[in-house]
Design a protein around this motif. Structure first.
Motif, PDB file in Angstrom:
ATOM      1  N   SER A  53      31.437  11.363 -12.971  1.00  0.00           N
ATOM      2  CA  SER A  53      31.036  12.131 -11.635  1.00  0.00           C
ATOM      3  C   SER A  53      31.707  13.602 -11.699  1.00  0.00           C
ATOM      4  O   SER A  53      31.350  14.287 -10.789  1.00  0.00           O
ATOM      5  N   LYS A  54      32.524  13.749 -12.766  1.00  0.00           N
ATOM      6  CA  LYS A  54      33.129  15.389 -12.972  1.00  0.00           C
ATOM      7  C   LYS A  54      32.008  16.096 -13.868  1.00  0.00           C
ATOM      8  O   LYS A  54      32.275  17.227 -14.259  1.00  0.00           O
ATOM      9  N   TRP A  55      30.902  15.389 -14.334  1.00  0.00           N
ATOM     10  CA  TRP A  55      29.887  16.135 -15.121  1.00  0.00           C
ATOM     11  C   TRP A  55      28.745  16.672 -14.337  1.00  0.00           C
ATOM     12  O   TRP A  55      28.121  15.942 -13.572  1.00  0.00           O
ATOM     13  N   ILE A  56      28.643  18.046 -14.009  1.00  0.00           N
ATOM     14  CA  ILE A  56      27.812  18.514 -13.018  1.00  0.00           C
ATOM     15  C   ILE A  56      26.494  19.138 -13.736  1.00  0.00           C
ATOM     16  O   ILE A  56      26.543  20.171 -14.410  1.00  0.00           O
ATOM     17  N   PRO A  57      25.294  18.284 -13.522  1.00  0.00           N
ATOM     18  CA  PRO A  57      24.189  18.840 -14.083  1.00  0.00           C
ATOM     19  C   PRO A  57      23.648  20.158 -13.712  1.00  0.00           C
ATOM     20  O   PRO A  57      23.630  20.261 -12.361  1.00  0.00           O
ATOM     21  N   PHE A  58      23.293  20.853 -14.473  1.00  0.00           N
ATOM     22  CA  PHE A  58      22.538  22.330 -14.076  1.00  0.00           C
ATOM     23  C   PHE A  58      21.306  22.516 -14.846  1.00  0.00           C
ATOM     24  O   PHE A  58      20.610  23.364 -14.285  1.00  0.00           O
ATOM     25  N   THR A  59      20.957  21.476 -15.344  1.00  0.00           N
ATOM     26  CA  THR A  59      19.570  21.583 -16.023  1.00  0.00           C
ATOM     27  C   THR A  59      19.033  20.048 -16.015  1.00  0.00           C
ATOM     28  O   THR A  59      19.940  19.098 -15.913  1.00  0.00           O
ATOM     29  N   HIS A  60      17.741  20.020 -16.316  1.00  0.00           N
ATOM     30  CA  HIS A  60      17.085  18.636 -16.242  1.00  0.00           C
ATOM     31  C   HIS A  60      15.871  18.566 -16.915  1.00  0.00           C
ATOM     32  O   HIS A  60      15.107  19.812 -16.992  1.00  0.00           O
ATOM     33  N   ASN A  61      15.422  17.862 -17.812  1.00  0.00           N
ATOM     34  CA  ASN A  61      14.309  17.758 -18.639  1.00  0.00           C
ATOM     35  C   ASN A  61      13.218  16.925 -18.074  1.00  0.00           C
ATOM     36  O   ASN A  61      12.034  16.967 -18.758  1.00  0.00           O
ATOM     37  N   GLY A  62      13.505  16.498 -17.014  1.00  0.00           N
ATOM     38  CA  GLY A  62      12.306  15.411 -16.371  1.00  0.00           C
ATOM     39  C   GLY A  62      12.217  14.077 -16.907  1.00  0.00           C
ATOM     40  O   GLY A  62      11.798  12.988 -16.430  1.00  0.00           O
ATOM     41  N   GLY A  63      13.350  13.914 -17.900  1.00  0.00           N
ATOM     42  CA  GLY A  63      13.404  12.285 -18.372  1.00  0.00           C
ATOM     43  C   GLY A  63      14.790  11.774 -18.519  1.00  0.00           C
ATOM     44  O   GLY A  63      15.170  11.082 -19.068  1.00  0.00           O
ATOM     45  N   GLY A  64      15.754  12.554 -17.561  1.00  0.00           N
ATOM     46  CA  GLY A  64      17.020  11.860 -17.511  1.00  0.00           C
ATOM     47  C   GLY A  64      18.092  12.521 -18.323  1.00  0.00           C
ATOM     48  O   GLY A  64      19.373  12.204 -18.265  1.00  0.00           O
ATOM     49  N   ASP A  65      17.673  13.732 -19.081  1.00  0.00           N
ATOM     50  CA  ASP A  65      18.887  14.335 -19.787  1.00  0.00           C
ATOM     51  C   ASP A  65      19.213  15.676 -19.218  1.00  0.00           C
ATOM     52  O   ASP A  65      18.336  16.461 -18.521  1.00  0.00           O
ATOM     53  N   HIS A  66      20.159  16.245 -19.406  1.00  0.00           N
ATOM     54  CA  HIS A  66      20.988  17.338 -18.766  1.00  0.00           C
ATOM     55  C   HIS A  66      21.845  18.168 -19.598  1.00  0.00           C
ATOM     56  O   HIS A  66      22.390  17.643 -20.462  1.00  0.00           O
ATOM     57  N   LEU A  67      21.968  19.274 -19.288  1.00  0.00           N
ATOM     58  CA  LEU A  67      23.310  20.105 -19.661  1.00  0.00           C
ATOM     59  C   LEU A  67      24.180  19.980 -18.417  1.00  0.00           C
ATOM     60  O   LEU A  67      23.722  20.304 -17.256  1.00  0.00           O
ATOM     61  N   CYS A  68      25.533  19.723 -18.502  1.00  0.00           N
ATOM     62  CA  CYS A  68      26.546  19.670 -17.575  1.00  0.00           C
ATOM     63  C   CYS A  68      27.629  20.443 -17.838  1.00  0.00           C
ATOM     64  O   CYS A  68      28.003  20.722 -18.684  1.00  0.00           O
ATOM     65  N   LEU A  69      28.275  20.798 -16.579  1.00  0.00           N
ATOM     66  CA  LEU A  69      29.594  21.461 -16.420  1.00  0.00           C
ATOM     67  C   LEU A  69      30.578  20.354 -16.685  1.00  0.00           C
ATOM     68  O   LEU A  69      30.451  19.499 -15.774  1.00  0.00           O
ATOM     69  N   ASP A  70      31.518  20.239 -17.501  1.00  0.00           N
ATOM     70  CA  ASP A  70      32.439  19.265 -17.527  1.00  0.00           C
ATOM     71  C   ASP A  70      33.717  19.577 -16.828  1.00  0.00           C
ATOM     72  O   ASP A  70      34.234  20.779 -17.513  1.00  0.00           O
ATOM     73  N   LEU A  71      33.909  19.203 -15.819  1.00  0.00           N
ATOM     74  CA  LEU A  71      35.021  19.571 -15.010  1.00  0.00           C
ATOM     75  C   LEU A  71      36.260  18.496 -15.266  1.00  0.00           C
ATOM     76  O   LEU A  71      37.076  18.728 -14.396  1.00  0.00           O
ATOM     77  N   ARG A 128      31.227  20.720  -1.309  1.00  0.00           N
ATOM     78  CA  ARG A 128      31.551  19.506  -0.444  1.00  0.00           C
ATOM     79  C   ARG A 128      31.098  18.243  -1.154  1.00  0.00           C
ATOM     80  O   ARG A 128      31.759  17.303  -1.115  1.00  0.00           O
ATOM     81  N   GLN A 129      29.687  18.299  -1.225  1.00  0.00           N
ATOM     82  CA  GLN A 129      29.045  16.928  -1.774  1.00  0.00           C
ATOM     83  C   GLN A 129      29.455  16.378  -2.947  1.00  0.00           C
ATOM     84  O   GLN A 129      29.613  15.287  -3.093  1.00  0.00           O
ATOM     85  N   LEU A 130      29.888  17.583  -3.807  1.00  0.00           N
ATOM     86  CA  LEU A 130      30.129  16.992  -4.996  1.00  0.00           C
ATOM     87  C   LEU A 130      31.931  16.727  -5.147  1.00  0.00           C
ATOM     88  O   LEU A 130      32.358  16.190  -6.171  1.00  0.00           O
ATOM     89  N   GLU A 131      32.673  17.195  -3.994  1.00  0.00           N
ATOM     90  CA  GLU A 131      33.788  16.908  -4.077  1.00  0.00           C
ATOM     91  C   GLU A 131      34.660  17.494  -5.219  1.00  0.00           C
ATOM     92  O   GLU A 131      35.681  17.010  -5.702  1.00  0.00           O
ATOM     93  N   ILE A 132      34.071  18.788  -5.259  1.00  0.00           N
ATOM     94  CA  ILE A 132      34.930  19.829  -6.674  1.00  0.00           C
ATOM     95  C   ILE A 132      34.599  21.250  -6.251  1.00  0.00           C
ATOM     96  O   ILE A 132      34.173  21.657  -5.367  1.00  0.00           O
ATOM     97  N   LYS A 133      35.497  21.981  -7.169  1.00  0.00           N
ATOM     98  CA  LYS A 133      35.205  23.551  -6.994  1.00  0.00           C
ATOM     99  C   LYS A 133      34.362  23.767  -8.275  1.00  0.00           C
ATOM    100  O   LYS A 133      34.984  23.405  -9.257  1.00  0.00           O
ATOM    101  N   LEU A 134      33.363  24.405  -8.141  1.00  0.00           N
ATOM    102  CA  LEU A 134      32.477  24.905  -9.370  1.00  0.00           C
ATOM    103  C   LEU A 134      33.102  26.079  -9.823  1.00  0.00           C
ATOM    104  O   LEU A 134      33.997  26.857  -9.274  1.00  0.00           O
ATOM    105  N   PRO A 135      33.230  26.243 -11.287  1.00  0.00           N
ATOM    106  CA  PRO A 135      33.529  27.261 -12.156  1.00  0.00           C
ATOM    107  C   PRO A 135      33.004  28.479 -11.675  1.00  0.00           C
ATOM    108  O   PRO A 135      31.951  28.836 -11.095  1.00  0.00           O
ATOM    109  N   LEU A 136      33.894  29.744 -11.511  1.00  0.00           N
ATOM    110  CA  LEU A 136      33.567  30.861 -10.997  1.00  0.00           C
ATOM    111  C   LEU A 136      32.219  31.721 -11.433  1.00  0.00           C
ATOM    112  O   LEU A 136      31.472  32.112 -11.089  1.00  0.00           O
ATOM    113  N   ASP A 137      32.206  31.381 -13.104  1.00  0.00           N
ATOM    114  CA  ASP A 137      31.084  31.906 -13.727  1.00  0.00           C
ATOM    115  C   ASP A 137      29.833  31.118 -13.402  1.00  0.00           C
ATOM    116  O   ASP A 137      28.691  31.861 -13.074  1.00  0.00           O
TER     117      ASP A 137
END
Length: 186
Positions: free
Chosen positions: A109-127, A37-46
């Protein structure tokens, strides 16, 4: 997803018990629904399946090659920081150097971060991939570098590959780095 987590947890129990103890319990359906709801998206099932095993981790430890595994609450918190910058026009004339399949944005805004390194870098789900990409692909998002690299076509592929790397010794626990990192960096 559960089998992959089981293998990862068995490895953690033997090689990094503290890391295993810091994994959060499963995310509830309510937590996942609230995040969507907050992200206004549906997350991938995996990815939802992953959160239903562990809702991120407690505290900063590097579970994914130097990066923290974010909970539902932290995913939204990190996403909101980038969304505020996007809405303020910070990236208006700033572009990236994306791999094939990734749109040329500094951040979306359709890049959903699921990791963070403490310095502003992420791995994201690209929706919102480019025409040749896959919805839910995993990409890098560096705060100060133009590269946007494709890591995997799906979260499931990324996670299976990462756990296989851990089991084969490509990633190791390094106390001085506070978690799992690429063995070449030790």
């Amino acid at each position: 997803m559960e089998q992959t987590w089981k293998k990862f947890e068995e490895w953690l129990a033997q090689h990094w018990p503290e890391g295993l103890s810091r994994l959060n319990p499963p995310a509830t359906d309510e937590q996942i629904s609230e995040l969507e709801r907050q992200l206004e998206i549906k997350l991938p099932l995996d990815f939802v399946a992953c959160l239903k095993v562990h809702n991120g981790q407690d505290g900063f430890l590097s579970f994914f090659d130097g990066m923290e595994f974010l909970s539902c609450e932290e995913i939204y918190s990190q996403w909101a920081v980038w969304k505020e910058l996007l809405d303020a026009g910070e990236f208006k004339d700033t572009f990236s150097e994306p791999d094939k399949g990734i749109k040329n944005h500094w951040w979306s805004s359709k890049w959903i971060p699921f990791t963070h390194n403490g310095g502003g870098d992420h791995l994201c789900l690209d929706l919102d991939p480019s025409e040749s990409g896959s919805i839910g692909q995993v990409i890098t998002m560096w705060h100060d570098m133009e590269a946007r690299e494709l890591q995997a076509k799906t979260f499931g592929d990324y996670f299976q590959g990462y756990v296989a790397g851990v089991l084969s010794g490509q990633y190791v626990y390094a106390e001085e780095y506070g978690g799992l990192i690429n063995a070449d960096d030790v």
